[in-house]
Write a protein that holds these residues in place. Structure first.
Motif, PDB file in Angstrom:
ATOM      1  N   GLY A 331     -22.873   1.070  10.053  1.00 43.62           N
ATOM      2  CA  GLY A 331     -23.823   1.277  10.234  1.00 43.62           C
ATOM      3  C   GLY A 331     -23.157   3.081   9.509  1.00 43.62           C
ATOM      4  N   LEU A 332     -21.388   2.406   9.502  1.00 45.91           N
ATOM      5  CA  LEU A 332     -20.202   4.247   8.556  1.00 45.91           C
ATOM      6  C   LEU A 332     -20.280   4.069   7.666  1.00 45.91           C
ATOM      7  N   ILE A 333     -19.626   5.157   6.843  1.00 48.98           N
ATOM      8  CA  ILE A 333     -20.038   5.408   5.696  1.00 48.98           C
ATOM      9  C   ILE A 333     -18.335   5.758   5.081  1.00 48.98           C
ATOM     10  N   GLY A 334     -17.714   6.295   5.782  1.00 50.63           N
ATOM     11  CA  GLY A 334     -16.599   6.760   6.046  1.00 50.63           C
ATOM     12  C   GLY A 334     -15.396   6.516   6.788  1.00 50.63           C
ATOM     13  N   LYS A 335     -14.124   6.855   6.811  1.00 48.53           N
ATOM     14  CA  LYS A 335     -12.398   5.625   7.154  1.00 48.53           C
ATOM     15  C   LYS A 335     -12.739   5.828   8.083  1.00 48.53           C
ATOM     16  N   GLN A 336     -13.141   7.141   9.240  1.00 38.76           N
ATOM     17  CA  GLN A 336     -12.587   7.291  10.836  1.00 38.76           C
ATOM     18  C   GLN A 336     -12.515   6.455  11.664  1.00 38.76           C
ATOM     19  N   SER A 337     -12.553   4.963  11.100  1.00 38.46           N
ATOM     20  CA  SER A 337     -12.724   4.545  13.129  1.00 38.46           C
ATOM     21  C   SER A 337     -12.007   3.330  12.900  1.00 38.46           C
ATOM     22  N   MET A 338     -12.212   3.212  14.016  1.00 39.82           N
ATOM     23  CA  MET A 338     -10.737   2.039  13.876  1.00 39.82           C
ATOM     24  C   MET A 338     -11.036   0.449  14.070  1.00 39.82           C
ATOM     25  N   PHE A 339     -11.787  -0.371  13.155  1.00 33.83           N
ATOM     26  CA  PHE A 339     -12.910  -1.088  12.819  1.00 33.83           C
ATOM     27  C   PHE A 339     -11.579  -1.085  11.527  1.00 33.83           C
ATOM     28  N   ASP A 340     -11.123  -3.289  11.194  1.00 35.42           N
ATOM     29  CA  ASP A 340     -11.093  -3.584  10.129  1.00 35.42           C
ATOM     30  C   ASP A 340     -10.877  -2.239   8.800  1.00 35.42           C
ATOM     31  N   HIS A 341     -12.437  -2.626   8.907  1.00 32.88           N
ATOM     32  CA  HIS A 341     -12.852  -2.314   7.289  1.00 32.88           C
ATOM     33  C   HIS A 341     -12.564  -0.228   7.056  1.00 32.88           C
ATOM     34  N   SER A 342     -11.807  -0.458   7.744  1.00 37.33           N
ATOM     35  CA  SER A 342     -11.651   1.594   7.795  1.00 37.33           C
ATOM     36  C   SER A 342     -10.308   1.600   8.105  1.00 37.33           C
ATOM     37  N   ILE A 343      -9.293   1.051   9.028  1.00 32.58           N
ATOM     38  CA  ILE A 343      -7.711   0.993   8.779  1.00 32.58           C
ATOM     39  C   ILE A 343      -7.174  -0.154   8.261  1.00 32.58           C
ATOM     40  N   ARG A 344      -7.983  -1.132   7.465  1.00 31.59           N
ATOM     41  CA  ARG A 344      -6.824  -2.431   7.210  1.00 31.59           C
ATOM     42  C   ARG A 344      -7.090  -2.389   5.765  1.00 31.59           C
ATOM     43  N   THR A 345      -6.145  -2.469   5.128  1.00 30.32           N
ATOM     44  CA  THR A 345      -5.631  -2.378   3.394  1.00 30.32           C
ATOM     45  C   THR A 345      -5.439  -3.107   3.171  1.00 30.32           C
ATOM     46  N   PRO A 346      -5.177  -3.607   1.417  1.00 29.49           N
ATOM     47  CA  PRO A 346      -4.473  -4.819   1.132  1.00 29.49           C
ATOM     48  C   PRO A 346      -3.243  -4.435   0.494  1.00 29.49           C
ATOM     49  N   LEU A 347      -2.512  -4.971   0.631  1.00 28.69           N
ATOM     50  CA  LEU A 347      -0.493  -4.819   0.857  1.00 28.69           C
ATOM     51  C   LEU A 347      -0.588  -6.050  -0.503  1.00 28.69           C
ATOM     52  N   VAL A 348       0.102  -6.350  -1.546  1.00 29.68           N
ATOM     53  CA  VAL A 348       1.129  -6.957  -2.395  1.00 29.68           C
ATOM     54  C   VAL A 348       2.159  -6.283  -3.141  1.00 29.68           C
ATOM     55  N   VAL A 349       3.178  -7.567  -2.530  1.00 32.36           N
ATOM     56  CA  VAL A 349       4.739  -6.890  -3.498  1.00 32.36           C
ATOM     57  C   VAL A 349       4.566  -8.063  -4.418  1.00 32.36           C
ATOM     58  N   SER A 350       5.121  -8.042  -5.687  1.00 33.32           N
ATOM     59  CA  SER A 350       5.786  -8.932  -6.606  1.00 33.32           C
ATOM     60  C   SER A 350       7.001  -8.733  -7.005  1.00 33.32           C
ATOM     61  N   GLY A 351       8.169  -9.458  -7.322  1.00 36.75           N
ATOM     62  CA  GLY A 351       9.280  -8.819  -8.313  1.00 36.75           C
ATOM     63  C   GLY A 351      10.349 -10.203  -7.598  1.00 36.75           C
ATOM     64  N   PRO A 352      11.341  -9.246  -8.886  1.00 36.97           N
ATOM     65  CA  PRO A 352      12.680 -10.914  -8.171  1.00 36.97           C
ATOM     66  C   PRO A 352      13.073 -11.490  -7.282  1.00 36.97           C
ATOM     67  N   GLY A 353      12.199 -12.597  -7.105  1.00 38.27           N
ATOM     68  CA  GLY A 353      12.814 -13.303  -5.893  1.00 38.27           C
ATOM     69  C   GLY A 353      11.871 -13.203  -4.343  1.00 38.27           C
ATOM     70  N   ILE A 354      10.214 -13.017  -4.858  1.00 38.35           N
ATOM     71  CA  ILE A 354       8.919 -13.150  -4.836  1.00 38.35           C
ATOM     72  C   ILE A 354       8.410 -14.080  -4.097  1.00 38.35           C
ATOM     73  N   PRO A 355       8.366 -15.014  -3.282  1.00 41.17           N
ATOM     74  CA  PRO A 355       7.253 -16.229  -3.571  1.00 41.17           C
ATOM     75  C   PRO A 355       5.794 -15.629  -4.122  1.00 41.17           C
ATOM     76  N   GLU A 356       5.455 -16.393  -5.129  1.00 43.92           N
ATOM     77  CA  GLU A 356       3.980 -16.624  -5.800  1.00 43.92           C
ATOM     78  C   GLU A 356       2.885 -16.985  -5.557  1.00 43.92           C
ATOM     79  N   GLY A 357       1.960 -16.272  -5.163  1.00 45.91           N
ATOM     80  CA  GLY A 357       1.088 -16.757  -4.303  1.00 45.91           C
ATOM     81  C   GLY A 357       1.053 -17.214  -3.307  1.00 45.91           C
ATOM     82  N   GLU A 358       1.740 -16.303  -2.323  1.00 43.06           N
ATOM     83  CA  GLU A 358       1.762 -16.342  -1.054  1.00 43.06           C
ATOM     84  C   GLU A 358       1.153 -16.117  -0.334  1.00 43.06           C
ATOM     85  N   LYS A 359       0.997 -16.118   0.949  1.00 42.89           N
ATOM     86  CA  LYS A 359      -0.097 -15.098   2.021  1.00 42.89           C
ATOM     87  C   LYS A 359       0.693 -14.980   3.412  1.00 42.89           C
ATOM     88  N   ARG A 360       0.461 -13.460   3.850  1.00 43.45           N
ATOM     89  CA  ARG A 360       1.519 -13.389   4.402  1.00 43.45           C
ATOM     90  C   ARG A 360       0.665 -12.926   5.843  1.00 43.45           C
TER      91      ARG A 360
END
Length: 489
Positions: A331-360
């Motif tokens: 029932g919320l619209i903004g980002k001012q909560s402690m639920f994952d939908h508000s505090i959790r973000t995508p985070l991806v890194v690519s480049g030399p020596g970075i495993p491809e298509g993997e998740k941590r």
């Protein structure tokens, strides 16, 4: 380098797919003396599950999908919290200084000493021999132009919002405000959508960088998909409202909205009507996805320019956001909560020596990107930097994360600790403690704090929260609150 050809074989923008010759994949970082280039692609208000390749089949993000396929994704990256409603201010302050939330709140009162000691991220990389560049959203209480060698189109916290952009839509017939209408300015102010301007600036800098041998650091900060969530009509039309799915945790109203600081007086919550309606939420999601897709199109232009520059093979790319966004969850619209939908973000890194298509799946803070870049650039992490490099976890997927628990805060109205597969949220003003089993209930819909079997879990999480408060100089004293469903702090 460990970057799939698929990252750059198919780059999509302006409605056109361009096939690009792939590069040879290395199995280890290059041994050349040249320091690697570092690019941060940073968005605003982008929730962790708004990339197609990360499990959202509704959203169209071919270029971000390429980064996911060609790099390593941290599935549980978090923002630590904020001391006022503009959560992005705290998030960006932590990212650029490396300081934890309450320490940087104090430092923000006078950044001069940190600037003079060259403690900001771009300053440290400049000392290491990098040319530094930024464009886009800033919203940090110091002058970006003095921290970076080059700064273009330094933007405020958000584009100007029109009164017509609030409390809408009231019904399907409420069509006065439309995201493609340039007369409402917002992202269209200046004559060109701000996401396109960021890409223009980045492409121009990469063209200049291609003529130099100096390593570079690029801080590319999109304002999108922050409201007003505007995009060309061709992208809005790709998301028919009737096809939009409501969040599993959709509510008309959240029962603790006022006590947690997300009531009708909070700007973000005023964007949609109270109580929420399925149509209003779907319309907001439609515009959110269209904004993300248009931004993704601009990311494609940047990746294409990087390929053309000849710098790709020695460049690390980080993609993340400053926090998430509710948009109807709970029932919320903004980002001012402690639920994952508000505090959790995508985070991806690519480049030399970075495993491809993997998740941590180790828990990290999104601000760990700064410390990780220091390791890649050969910079000794300054003493004031709280956050940590996640390169050990990239190299070894079984290596435990640095953090025993993840802490979260919002003003003096919310506290959170996440550990051992559970999350505890505290609302002091409501005298309420919530507990969620994140393995059984990832959408955080079933509070189990009142279960007798939850007492040992609550006791453990309470101890972890108290430990985090002491370490992070959090002065909120929860012991004075009489919690109705917990035996006090």
């Amino acid at each position: 380098m460990m970057m799939l050809k698929s990252v750059f074989n198919l780059i999509c923008f302006a409605g056109v797919s361009l096939v690009i010759t792939g590069t040879t994949a290395y199995k280890s970082p290059p041994k050349a003396k040249a320091k690697p280039n570092i690019i941060l692609i940073f968005t605003d208000d982008q929730r962790f599950n708004t990339v197609h390749a990360l499990g959202n089949d509704q959203v169209i993000t071919p270029n971000l999908d390429g980064l996911v396929r060609g790099g390593t994704t941290f599935t549980h990256a978090y923002n630590m919290g904020a001391w006022h409603g503009a959560v992005c201010v705290a998030s960006r302050a932590m990212l650029l200084t490396g300081m934890s939330v309450w320490n940087v709140k104090e430092e923000e009162k006078n950044y001069a000493s940190l600037v003079n000691s060259k403690g900001f991220w771009p300053q440290q990389l400049k000392l290491a021999g990098y040319e530094t560049y930024m464009t886009g959203k800033w919203h940090v209480a110091t002058d970006a132009a003095k921290l970076f060698d080059h700064a273009s189109h330094i933007r405020p916290g958000m584009p100007n919002q029109t009164p017509r952009g609030y409390n809408r839509p009231l019904a399907p017939t409420d069509t006065t405000w439309q995201p493609w209408k340039e007369e409402y300015e917002g992202f269209w102010k200046g004559g060109k959508h701000w996401s396109e301007v960021v890409a223009d600036d980045a492409v121009g800098y990469l063209d200049e960088a291609s003529k130099k041998d100096v390593p570079f650091f690029m801080y590319l900060a999109f304002n999108a998909p922050h409201d007003p969530r505007q995009a060309p009509k061709r992208w809005v039309d790709r998301y028919p409202v009737d096809d939009i799915k409501l969040p599993a945790s959709y509510l008309d109203e959240y029962p603790y909205k006022v006590e947690m600081g997300c009531g009708p007086d909070l700007r973000d919550e005023q964007l949609a009507p109270f109580p929420r309606t399925p149509y209003a939420v779907k319309k907001n999601i439609q515009e959110y996805y269209a904004s993300i897709s248009y931004m993704d199109e601009q990311v494609g232009r940047i990746l294409y320019a990087l390929k053309k520059s000849g710098k790709l093979e020695n460049t690390y790319i980080f993609f993340t956001a400053d926090h998430g966004l509710s948009l109807g969850h709970h029932g919320l619209i903004g980002k001012q909560s402690m639920f994952d939908h508000s505090i959790r973000t995508p985070l991806v890194v690519s480049g030399p020596g970075i495993p491809e298509g993997e998740k941590r799946d180790q828990d990290v803070y999104l601000q760990d990107v700064m410390a990780t870049s220091y390791e890649l650039a050969g910079v000794t992490k300054p003493a004031h930097v709280f956050f940590n490099s996640f390169m050990p976890q990239i190299k070894n997927k079984k290596k435990p994360g640095v953090y025993d628990e993840i802490y979260g805060c919002y003003i003096d109205l919310q506290r959170m600790v996440r550990a051992d597969g559970y999350k505890m949220i505290v609302y002091p003003k409501a005298s309420k403690v919530l507990l969620f089993d994140l393995k059984k209930d990832p959408d955080e819909m079933h509070d189990i704090a009142g279960n007798a079997s939850s007492k040992p879990i609550l006791k453990s999480l309470k101890q972890k929260l108290v430990k985090q408060q002491k370490m992070l100089h959090d002065e909120l004293d929860l012991s004075k609150t009489n919690f109705s469903n917990f035996e006090g702090f």
